[in-house]
Design a protein around this motif. Sequence first.
Motif, PDB file in Angstrom:
ATOM      1  N   TRP A 190       4.637 -21.336  -8.675  1.00 48.91           N
ATOM      2  CA  TRP A 190       5.584 -21.629  -9.926  1.00 48.91           C
ATOM      3  C   TRP A 190       4.817 -22.291 -10.898  1.00 48.91           C
ATOM      4  CZ3 TRP A 190      10.393 -19.867 -10.123  1.00 48.91           C
ATOM      5  CH2 TRP A 190      11.168 -20.499 -11.163  1.00 48.91           C
ATOM      6  N   PRO A 191       5.128 -21.972 -12.325  1.00 52.11           N
ATOM      7  CA  PRO A 191       4.236 -22.641 -13.285  1.00 52.11           C
ATOM      8  C   PRO A 191       4.574 -24.330 -13.368  1.00 52.11           C
ATOM      9  CG  PRO A 191       6.522 -21.396 -13.947  1.00 52.11           C
ATOM     10  CD  PRO A 191       6.115 -21.328 -12.595  1.00 52.11           C
TER      11      PRO A 191
ATOM     12  N   LEU B 183      -2.388 -22.097  -5.848  1.00 51.96           N
ATOM     13  CA  LEU B 183      -3.065 -22.626  -7.136  1.00 51.96           C
ATOM     14  C   LEU B 183      -3.493 -21.739  -8.140  1.00 51.96           C
ATOM     15  CD1 LEU B 183      -3.000 -25.334  -5.176  1.00 51.96           C
ATOM     16  CD2 LEU B 183      -5.170 -25.820  -6.466  1.00 51.96           C
ATOM     17  N   ARG B 184      -4.001 -20.740  -7.733  1.00 54.12           N
ATOM     18  CA  ARG B 184      -4.382 -19.524  -8.574  1.00 54.12           C
ATOM     19  C   ARG B 184      -3.091 -18.836  -9.446  1.00 54.12           C
ATOM     20  NH1 ARG B 184      -8.894 -16.776  -8.663  1.00 54.12           N
ATOM     21  NH2 ARG B 184      -9.290 -17.587  -6.434  1.00 54.12           N
ATOM     22  N   PHE B 185      -2.163 -18.420  -8.705  1.00 54.13           N
ATOM     23  CA  PHE B 185      -0.966 -17.698  -9.306  1.00 54.13           C
ATOM     24  C   PHE B 185      -0.247 -18.907 -10.073  1.00 54.13           C
ATOM     25  CE2 PHE B 185      -2.406 -14.429  -6.551  1.00 54.13           C
ATOM     26  CZ  PHE B 185      -1.890 -13.230  -7.417  1.00 54.13           C
ATOM     27  N   SER B 186      -0.245 -20.122  -9.403  1.00 54.47           N
ATOM     28  CA  SER B 186       0.656 -21.102 -10.411  1.00 54.47           C
ATOM     29  C   SER B 186      -0.283 -21.200 -11.672  1.00 54.47           C
ATOM     30  CB  SER B 186       0.524 -22.643  -9.579  1.00 54.47           C
ATOM     31  OG  SER B 186       1.005 -23.593 -10.358  1.00 54.47           O
ATOM     32  N   CYS B 187      -1.652 -21.151 -11.668  1.00 54.72           N
ATOM     33  CA  CYS B 187      -2.224 -21.275 -12.999  1.00 54.72           C
ATOM     34  C   CYS B 187      -2.077 -20.013 -13.891  1.00 54.72           C
ATOM     35  CB  CYS B 187      -3.847 -21.420 -12.680  1.00 54.72           C
ATOM     36  SG  CYS B 187      -4.828 -21.518 -14.033  1.00 54.72           S
ATOM     37  N   ILE B 188      -1.973 -18.874 -13.333  1.00 55.73           N
ATOM     38  CA  ILE B 188      -1.497 -17.791 -14.056  1.00 55.73           C
ATOM     39  C   ILE B 188      -0.199 -17.881 -14.589  1.00 55.73           C
ATOM     40  CG2 ILE B 188      -1.331 -15.337 -13.703  1.00 55.73           C
ATOM     41  CD1 ILE B 188      -3.473 -15.356 -11.976  1.00 55.73           C
ATOM     42  N   LEU B 189       0.777 -18.203 -13.783  1.00 54.71           N
ATOM     43  CA  LEU B 189       2.253 -18.309 -14.446  1.00 54.71           C
ATOM     44  C   LEU B 189       2.256 -19.551 -15.456  1.00 54.71           C
ATOM     45  CD1 LEU B 189       4.204 -18.217 -11.066  1.00 54.71           C
ATOM     46  CD2 LEU B 189       4.021 -16.493 -12.724  1.00 54.71           C
TER      47      LEU B 189
ATOM     48  N   ALA C  67       4.458 -14.859 -21.937  1.00 53.80           N
ATOM     49  CA  ALA C  67       4.090 -13.401 -21.678  1.00 53.80           C
ATOM     50  C   ALA C  67       4.485 -13.211 -20.055  1.00 53.80           C
ATOM     51  CB  ALA C  67       2.523 -13.406 -21.903  1.00 53.80           C
ATOM     52  N   THR C  68       4.198 -12.250 -19.750  1.00 51.26           N
ATOM     53  CA  THR C  68       4.482 -11.905 -18.290  1.00 51.26           C
ATOM     54  C   THR C  68       3.311 -12.260 -17.360  1.00 51.26           C
ATOM     55  OG1 THR C  68       3.668  -9.637 -18.353  1.00 51.26           O
ATOM     56  CG2 THR C  68       6.265 -10.004 -18.872  1.00 51.26           C
ATOM     57  N   LYS C  69       3.592 -12.295 -15.981  1.00 52.03           N
ATOM     58  CA  LYS C  69       2.506 -12.604 -15.284  1.00 52.03           C
ATOM     59  C   LYS C  69       1.400 -11.465 -15.135  1.00 52.03           C
ATOM     60  CE  LYS C  69       3.069 -11.637 -10.817  1.00 52.03           C
ATOM     61  NZ  LYS C  69       3.033 -11.905  -9.410  1.00 52.03           N
TER      62      LYS C  69
ATOM     63  N   ALA D 258       0.625  -9.717 -17.588  1.00 52.05           N
ATOM     64  CA  ALA D 258      -0.188  -9.764 -18.814  1.00 52.05           C
ATOM     65  C   ALA D 258      -1.069 -10.701 -19.034  1.00 52.05           C
ATOM     66  CB  ALA D 258       0.841 -10.015 -20.290  1.00 52.05           C
ATOM     67  N   ALA D 259      -0.739 -11.674 -18.338  1.00 45.39           N
ATOM     68  CA  ALA D 259      -1.697 -12.986 -18.074  1.00 45.39           C
ATOM     69  C   ALA D 259      -2.767 -12.521 -17.335  1.00 45.39           C
ATOM     70  CB  ALA D 259      -1.093 -14.123 -17.734  1.00 45.39           C
ATOM     71  N   ILE D 260      -2.552 -11.783 -16.289  1.00 47.79           N
ATOM     72  CA  ILE D 260      -3.570 -11.396 -15.348  1.00 47.79           C
ATOM     73  C   ILE D 260      -4.516 -10.309 -16.165  1.00 47.79           C
ATOM     74  CG2 ILE D 260      -4.089 -10.264 -13.202  1.00 47.79           C
ATOM     75  CD1 ILE D 260      -1.699 -11.252 -11.967  1.00 47.79           C
ATOM     76  N   GLY D 261      -3.970  -9.590 -16.928  1.00 49.63           N
ATOM     77  CA  GLY D 261      -4.874  -8.577 -17.763  1.00 49.63           C
ATOM     78  C   GLY D 261      -5.662  -9.165 -18.632  1.00 49.63           C
ATOM     79  N   HIS D 262      -5.454 -10.366 -19.343  1.00 54.88           N
ATOM     80  CA  HIS D 262      -6.252 -11.243 -20.083  1.00 54.88           C
ATOM     81  C   HIS D 262      -7.275 -12.008 -19.425  1.00 54.88           C
ATOM     82  CE1 HIS D 262      -7.019 -12.855 -24.055  1.00 54.88           C
ATOM     83  NE2 HIS D 262      -7.076 -14.261 -23.619  1.00 54.88           N
ATOM     84  N   PHE D 263      -6.581 -12.740 -18.653  1.00 57.41           N
ATOM     85  CA  PHE D 263      -7.598 -13.847 -18.052  1.00 57.41           C
ATOM     86  C   PHE D 263      -8.163 -13.240 -16.820  1.00 57.41           C
ATOM     87  CE2 PHE D 263      -4.343 -16.491 -20.331  1.00 57.41           C
ATOM     88  CZ  PHE D 263      -5.342 -16.964 -20.886  1.00 57.41           C
TER      89      PHE D 263
END
Length: 763
Positions: free
Chosen positions: A561-562, A606-612, A620-622, A624-629
């Motif tokens: 969760w973000p 922790l990783r996906f909380s940071c991405i969210l 943005a969407t998750k 899109a965030a994975i595609g950028h970072f």
Amino acid sequence: MVYCIYFESPSTPQMLAKLLRQPRFAAVKRSLFSTLQLPPPPLQNSALQSLVLSHYRHGKFHSILQNVVASPSLLLTACHNLRNHASHSPLTLDSLSTHYFSLQDLSSQLSNNSLDVQSCCVSVSQQSRKGEALILPNLKLKVVLEAIRIVLEVIYDDRFVTFCYGGRANMGRHTAIRYLKSSVENPSWWFTVKFDDQLFQSRHVDNLCLILGQKIDDCDLLDLIRRLFDCRVVSVNLGRICSGRGLPQECALSSILINVYLNEFDKEIQEIRLKTNEENPRFRENELAGSYSIFHKPLKVFAVRYLDEILIITNGTKMMTMDLKKRVVRFLDEELDLKVDRQVTVIHSAVSEKIEFMGMELQAVAPSVIRPRKSQKAIRAHKKHLRQKQVRLMELKNARERTRKKLGMKLLSHVYKKLKQSNGFKFDFQIEDEVRQIFSTWADEVVQEYSTSVDERWEWHRMLSAGDFLSLRRIRDQLPHELVDAYDNFQLQVDKHLKPVKAKRELEEEMRRREEEEEESYARRTVEDLTRRCIKVEAPIELLKEAVKMVGFTNRMGRPWPLSLLTVLEDIDIIKWYAGVGRRWLDFYCCCHNFKKVKIIISYHLRFSCILTLAEKHEATKRAAIGHFSKDLKVSDADGTEQVYFPSEREIIMMGDRNLSDPKPVDGALTMALIRLASFEPHHRCTAHFCSRSDTAFYRIHLLQNHLDVDPLDEKSWVRGMGAIHDCLERKCAPLCDHHISELYMGRLTLQDLDCTAFVDVD
């Protein structure tokens, strides 16, 4: 007496300081520094021990405050210890006196015992809640505290027992865990000593000074320690969880004072251990009749103490453990005047019950649980891998033979063509010799390969010895004797070099020996599982999941969760904050048996909380965030180069039981967020110890307990065993440079490494 020192080249203060380290210049060293205003060099360990031991007479240390603590060299050493994360700029007397305080004045005040401790303390009160104010030392007093700690460490470190951990160099949590896993044998009963929540009162301080007075004959030093306790800048609070956590409300001097105060208790436990070993000696195997059927377990007592956390282990009966517990509680109550929580200090079975110690869970298990055997599925997979490896080797061998055959035919055709074109004339070079050498090398390799292969030798022996018609007497009598002898000699050489009977016997012997070793290993493991118990150390996964849920990394369903509190930070700061929490957890729990579960929490939650969180910040969407970072959370720094701060998935998989040192706890980084102010404030010097940079920015401290509106002292609303930063620092602003804010985000720096008295209030 006048001393003259000549240099062939222009002298420098560094060369002079190096020369004055020699013992013959010790008498003029101090006066020369005061005359020439030269910066005293930081003391190394050997020089520090020599300085302290030079004041040891008649079983005690004399004039420690005046001659040792007040020494400019020792004070400068304390400054260097406090600035271990600062910039590499040189720290001199001029820079200290210009930006901070005069080291010579501080040395003079300590020598005369005229240091005003009260003026060096800053009271920080709470803004939102009514409670007790926090007393913090300024940077000048922190240097004094560090100098006292260094001297006490030199005096007492060799006098502490071996099971005393915490507050000592290379004697941290991981060292204690390594001792528990490697040295404790067959535990049956254990208990932890829990103190009541009690602050050191005047009677405890007097008792501490009496203990210090047994080795230190210096009234001025003891009076300074009393004043530090009276001003509450140094406090020892037993029963709480702030000891050894790097929190700002904890003083660095408190750890060694706890060890000094409990040293008598450690000696009492050591006497009990030695007496138990003498009454129950260990027998050797040759001294036991029928040692294969008798298992002798000598009675032993084990102990581990990390600051105020005490663990006592026995492999005897429960009655013996109960008597030991009564003796321990009585000694702490009567001799040291410490109140023990008797409701929590209870005996547990080491085999059937887990016990919490140093933030980890311990249990005695069979060795097969620590080092499990391979399952049948793993064995089949390993055999399949070996077969595939043999097939690949055979394919490579066949490919090499085909290549050699093609190359050999090309060489032969080339040589034949050249000889045909020469018409009997000789060339300047002989290609035949080179070809002969190549074929000779190939032949040697083929012969060596065939000689090492049992199957090939068997095939060659069968072909060369098949159809032995010369063994018939009628035929042998009709042939010449030279031919028969040559054939017999040939058959002897074939049997000698190619008959694989001996090689077959060696292979069978090797297989039989391997089977016997496997049977012995299986029998030994079975006996160990029935007769031996080891300590399994595990991370409290349920508490970690609870902490992750409370902070906001996951929702109620346990999914990432973000964290909306961090969306006001820069992208790189968000990633560094998550990386600091993750790396601290990985370093803290790398010695645990269930470290894989901790890796899953870091690598997934922790990783996906940071991405969210990054996705929510940029709306943005998750995906899109994975595609950028990317999943490794790559981010570009100020120079435009990509950096990876969060541990990658491959890096987390490769992590394990590495170099075990005293790790920095994660509580401070987990329960605090630093938000950069958008307003332009006047530049202040960085609050990191002895950092001279003034290109700073203001960061406001936001504490988790105030964000969630919960009380950390309430175990029902707070995660049990997790510390919290004092509420007085809520919404305080700290000027920090870009280097130290990065270190603070990454978890390599704590608030204890900052001058919290320099924090300001910004509206």
